[in-house]
Design an enzyme around this catalytic site. Structure first.
Site, PDB file in Angstrom:
ATOM      1  N   ASP A 301      77.560  66.652  53.481  1.00 37.78           N
ATOM      2  CA  ASP A 301      77.658  65.200  53.642  1.00 37.78           C
ATOM      3  C   ASP A 301      76.651  64.585  54.611  1.00 37.78           C
ATOM      4  O   ASP A 301      75.840  65.257  55.241  1.00 37.78           O
ATOM      5  CB  ASP A 301      79.078  64.796  53.998  1.00 37.78           C
ATOM      6  CG  ASP A 301      79.518  63.548  53.231  1.00 37.78           C
ATOM      7  OD1 ASP A 301      78.723  63.016  52.432  1.00 37.78           O
ATOM      8  OD2 ASP A 301      80.653  63.102  53.416  1.00 37.78           O
ATOM      9  N   ASP A 655      39.685  73.458  53.840  1.00 37.39           N
ATOM     10  CA  ASP A 655      39.752  72.362  52.881  1.00 37.39           C
ATOM     11  C   ASP A 655      39.509  71.058  53.652  1.00 37.39           C
ATOM     12  O   ASP A 655      39.566  71.039  54.884  1.00 37.39           O
ATOM     13  CB  ASP A 655      41.128  72.371  52.211  1.00 37.39           C
ATOM     14  CG  ASP A 655      41.282  71.275  51.173  1.00 37.39           C
ATOM     15  OD1 ASP A 655      40.272  70.878  50.578  1.00 37.39           O
ATOM     16  OD2 ASP A 655      42.425  70.821  50.974  1.00 37.39           O
ATOM     17  N   TYR A 656      39.258  69.973  52.926  1.00 35.62           N
ATOM     18  CA  TYR A 656      39.023  68.693  53.622  1.00 35.62           C
ATOM     19  C   TYR A 656      40.243  67.782  53.523  1.00 35.62           C
ATOM     20  O   TYR A 656      40.973  67.608  54.489  1.00 35.62           O
ATOM     21  CB  TYR A 656      37.778  67.995  53.052  1.00 35.62           C
ATOM     22  CG  TYR A 656      37.440  66.730  53.810  1.00 35.62           C
ATOM     23  CD1 TYR A 656      36.752  66.793  55.014  1.00 35.62           C
ATOM     24  CD2 TYR A 656      37.816  65.484  53.328  1.00 35.62           C
ATOM     25  CE1 TYR A 656      36.453  65.632  55.733  1.00 35.62           C
ATOM     26  CE2 TYR A 656      37.533  64.327  54.021  1.00 35.62           C
ATOM     27  CZ  TYR A 656      36.855  64.408  55.230  1.00 35.62           C
ATOM     28  OH  TYR A 656      36.567  63.259  55.941  1.00 35.62           O
ATOM     29  N   ASP A 657      40.507  67.210  52.350  1.00 36.59           N
ATOM     30  CA  ASP A 657      41.616  66.273  52.189  1.00 36.59           C
ATOM     31  C   ASP A 657      42.957  66.987  52.352  1.00 36.59           C
ATOM     32  O   ASP A 657      43.239  67.990  51.698  1.00 36.59           O
ATOM     33  CB  ASP A 657      41.551  65.607  50.808  1.00 36.59           C
ATOM     34  CG  ASP A 657      40.421  64.610  50.714  1.00 36.59           C
ATOM     35  OD1 ASP A 657      40.513  63.549  51.345  1.00 36.59           O
ATOM     36  OD2 ASP A 657      39.428  64.916  50.022  1.00 36.59           O
TER      37      ASP A 657
END
Length: 857
Positions: A301, A655-657
């Site tokens: 919940d 990596d770039y982005d």
């Protein structure tokens, strides 16, 4: 467009059978163990409260500071398990009491959440269980002197002092104590501050609770152990969490009530956030203390929505499920929540997020996509930073066996006969709700008035008996409004010998409750928004022994889809509700029997026990999946530093982005921060380091933002071009490839750009990309899939190209060009690298994009 129709998961499938569900659970566990997946045979359930109340004998000279105001207890209207039925599988009932061996702790049952507790209890047939919950306010066992009844302000909550007592037609049963009776017996008016409870007393309680369920209700043959584990939460935090953030912020929002509609005096919807976070953190820490490898964890919940992620951070390999018992609002409502991203991220820490209905699960998915920008998988999961959370739904039921026994209690029949005699010759319409704004009591009363207006033949021949039990938070305005409507209807349509509406704002006993349900000619339940409503199911079971009367049910309830044979209505449409009442009152016996038979079958097969078994089954199905929800573990800093310093040649691939620069709506705005540039400069300046940027960006963009860094290697357009460290010249690996396909792809992309507002095309030297990050997320994704299908099934079969789905983009490039190939080339020319560090967020195709990991020898 993708269909939003509800899957036939529970509608057309074979009826759920508890034995079959448990057999499937056993089969899954055997399969997992055969594959070497650890399973402990335990299930950990995290509930806001433990299903017990606690009282402590204070020191002789106790002068502790009173704790903050107590959370009002749930009332007997929540219909606890039968205290006279020792064979009931439910956990302790409120009438049962137990004392610890030292005699300091007095333990009793807690009212409320009977369906959830019953379901959890049933899992003892197959698993050991730990039920982890807050202790609640600890009461003192020293009785306090209560003021005279005449001076008390809470008397309406006690059935024996209701201002509507002169209307009562049902007598009280002294043998069944109400929640308030129990409070008075234990002296619950005085609370024991948590700070005054010694460590010794806490450990004493923890030891007592380990086998408390067995001591209270015994153990059936073959049942596993069940233990309670208390979570000790600071008083101020506990009440800021529950009375504050849960009840003032989340509960109204989840029921489509914005805060200004219900609580204008509160300064901010974010006021109690620190308490909510701290309480969730306390729960997660308790789980970490008791966890064993192979445990299954279910979080229950909206009180604990942050716990899945907190557990994931502490126990990365844990199997965590989250079940939300309340409705989940549409994304347009949910996005009003100030802490919306924190809440969604907390929920998505689970392997499996489960709701009452398909529509609630769809609302949640839409919120993740629209509010946070996350992507969905082909199987309907949510992809969050490299892990996938499965989204599903499973309706909750009642403990049909227990209710079936309770409606046969000997005390019910005399009351049923008394009601029949009292209302002889009249049709009895019954409603029972908490007096809460979302329960639709006002709308029900107005609809009954509409019935008397539109169908005057019922004046003098139909009565509405409406029981409203006190809600957790009093609403004098609502009470006054209901009383005024009742007085108006009785004044307008009543007479000396006929009262159309009998309204009882009080807690009623179990026998009275089931007598009302059994004698009714029509049940009317009209919440404006509700998750699970047990009264509707109990009505069906009670009617099995009597009239098979029909049921009018709000379409805004979580269970409405499963109870399709009820007369479903929009509670806001008073004419529709009145017409449904009239239809129900005039329905033929044949139609009553047909509808009742279907409803009874649903209620007695989709029970709380089946629901609990399905939860265990669904979570087991997540184990061993490739996309099991877990974050990439952090590399220990000391190990990383040791390996780095030891190596004589190091290779870095970034990596770039999404790695060096954030993902943004406008691709040209994705620029590295000064701190990132400084780190790259320092790495590239070390003669032992070889650093490459491997990106899908074109060379011009990389030169603009990173070209000033000396000795930095760069690969552009997914490996189509490369510039070696220290060089200014780009090598083109696509110059000998056939690129004539680009014009055809460009025309297709233009077609979809015209039809997708916010999308744009990016043309590179060796690839072409269609971006839809600024489009409507669901429409953009649909258009992307349509475009992908067109390209893959037509153009890609005739041309040497591949189609790749990225983050909010679709790219087409030569089949021989990808990041995987360029990484292979770099590794080929640097075979003597002793330390290799790769960082990226790509996860496209296994053959080309599995380089985005961290590798340390």
């Amino acid at each position: 467009m993708d269909s939003f129709a509800e899957p036939d998961k529970f509608r057309s499938a074979a009826p759920l059978n508890l034995a079959d569900v448990r057999a499937e659970v056993l089969r899954l566990e055997q399969d997992h163990r055969a594959k070497g997946i650890p399973l402990s045979g335990r299930i950990l359930h995290l509930c806001h409260y433990l299903p017990v109340t606690l009282a402590l004998s204070p020191p002789n000279d106790s002068t502790g500071i009173p704790s903050p105001p107590a959370t009002p207890p749930a009332k007997a209207s929540d219909i606890p398990e039968s205290p006279t039925d020792a064979a009931s599988p439910a956990l302790a009932t409120p009438k049962e009491e137990f004392k610890s061996s030292e005699g300091k702790w007095k333990i009793g049952g807690r009212y409320g959440h009977s369906a959830m507790i019953s379901g959890i209890s049933s899992l003892a047939a197959t698993h050991e269980q730990l039920i982890i919950g807050w202790t609640g306010d600890v009461a003192s066992t020293v009785p306090i002197e209560l003021p005279p009844v005449s001076s008390r302000t809470d008397v309406p909550e006690h059935p024996d002092h209701s201002p509507h007592l002169h209307h009562r037609t049902v007598s009280s049963i002294a043998s069944i104590a109400t929640a308030q009776d129990d409070e008075e017996e234990t002296g619950a008016g005085k609370k024991v501050p948590l700070a005054s409870i010694s460590e010794q007393d806490r450990k004493s309680l923890e030891e007592t609770l380990k086998d408390y369920p067995e001591k209270i209700r015994g153990r059936k043959e073959g049942e596993k152990d069940t233990a309670y584990v208390p979570v000790w939460i600071d008083d101020k935090v506990a009440h800021g969490h529950y009375d504050g953030y849960c009840k003032q912020t989340l509960w109204p929002l989840f029921h489509y009530l914005l805060w200004q509609d219900v609580a204008t005096e509160y300064a901010s919807a974010d006021q109690h956030w620190p308490s909510y976070y701290k309480a969730n953190e306390d729960f997660a820490k308790k789980v970490a203390e008791v966890y064993k490898p192979g445990d299954l964890i279910w979080v229950h919940d909206y009180h604990l929505l942050l716990v899945p992620l907190l557990i994931r951070q502490m126990l990365p390999e844990a199997a965590v499920g989250l079940f939300v018992h309340t409705p989940f609002p549409s994304s347009e409502v949910f996005r009003c929540l100030p802490r919306r991203k924190e809440i969604l991220d907390g929920m998505l820490g689970a392997n499996l997020v489960c709701f009452q209905t398909y529509s609630y699960s769809r609302h949640f998915t839409s919120s993740c996509v629209r509010v946070c920008g996350y992507e969905t998988t082909s199987r309907g999961g949510i992809d969050v930073q490299g892990h996938v959370a499965t989204i599903s739904y499973c309706p909750v039921g009642v403990d049909a066996e227990r209710v079936g026994r309770d409606v046969l209690r000997p005390g019910i029949q005399p009351k049923l006969e008394a009601l029949r005699t009292l209302y002889e010759g009249k049709k009895i319409i019954v409603g029972r709700d908490k007096l809460d704004v979302v329960k639709g009591v006002v709308q029900k009363l107005r609809a009954f008035e509409k019935l008397l207006q539109d169908y005057p033949q019922w004046i003098g021949h139909a009565v509405l008996i409406q029981v409203t039990s006190p809600a957790l938070s009093d609403s004098p305005k609502l009470e006054r409004q209901v009383s005024e409507i009742v007085a108006h209807i009785n004044g307008e349509y009543g007479s000396l010998d006929f009262i159309p509406v009998h309204h009882y704002h009080q807690t009623i006993k179990k026998d009275e409750f089931y007598a009302l349900l059994s004698v009714a000619d029509l049940g009317v339940i009209t919440p404006l928004r509700d998750g699970m409503n047990t009264t509707s199911m109990e009505f069906v079971i009670a009617q099995e022994q009597t009239k098979k009367s029909p049921l009018v049910l709000s379409e805004f309830m979580g269970i409405s889809n499963n109870m399709s044979e009820a007369l479903q209505i929009n509670p806001w449409n008073l004419g529709e509700v009145a017409a449904a009442m009239h239809r129900g009152l005039t329905m033929s016996d044949e139609e009553k029997l047909r509808r009742h038979t279907s409803l009874y079958h649903t209620v007695t097969t989709q029970t709380s026990h089946t629901w609990a078994g399905m939860l265990a089954k669904m979570l087991l199905e997540q184990l061993g999946r490739q996309n099991l929800a877990k974050q990439t573990p952090f590399i220990p800093k000391d190990r990383l530093e040791k390996s780095y310093l030891k190596a004589t040649k190091r290779l870095f691939l970034f990596d770039y982005d999404g790695t060096l620069a954030p993902i943004v709506k406008v691709p040209s705005m994705a620029t590295p921060t000064p701190a990132t540039l400084e780190a790259l400069e320092k790495l590239a300046a070390d003669p032992k380091n070889i650093v490459y940027i491997i990106s899908g960006r074109d060379g011009e963009f990389l030169e603009q933002h990173l070209g000033h860094i000396k000795n930095l290697g760069m690969s552009a357009e997914h490996g189509g071009f490369i510039r070696e460290p220290g060089s200014k010249i780009w090598a083109n690996f696509t110059e000998n490839l056939d690129m004539s396909w680009m014009d055809e792809v460009l025309e297709i992309f233009k077609y979809y750009t015209e039809r997708t507002t916010g999308s744009q095309i990016e043309t590179k030297k060796s690839a072409i990309t269609w971006h839809y990050r600024s489009s409507d997320p669901e429409w953009g994704l649909f258009q992307c899939r349509q475009c992908q299908d067109l390209l893959e099934n037509n153009l890609a079969r005739k041309r040497p190209i591949e189609v790749l789905v990225g983050k909010k983009n679709l790219e087409v490039r030569p089949i021989a060009v990808n990041k995987g190939e360029i990484v292979k080339r770099i590794l080929y020319f640097h075979p003597d690298a002793e330390f290799i560090f790769c960082a990226g967020d790509d996860k496209r195709r296994a053959t080309s994009e599995r380089w985005s990991k961290t590798m340390v020898p």
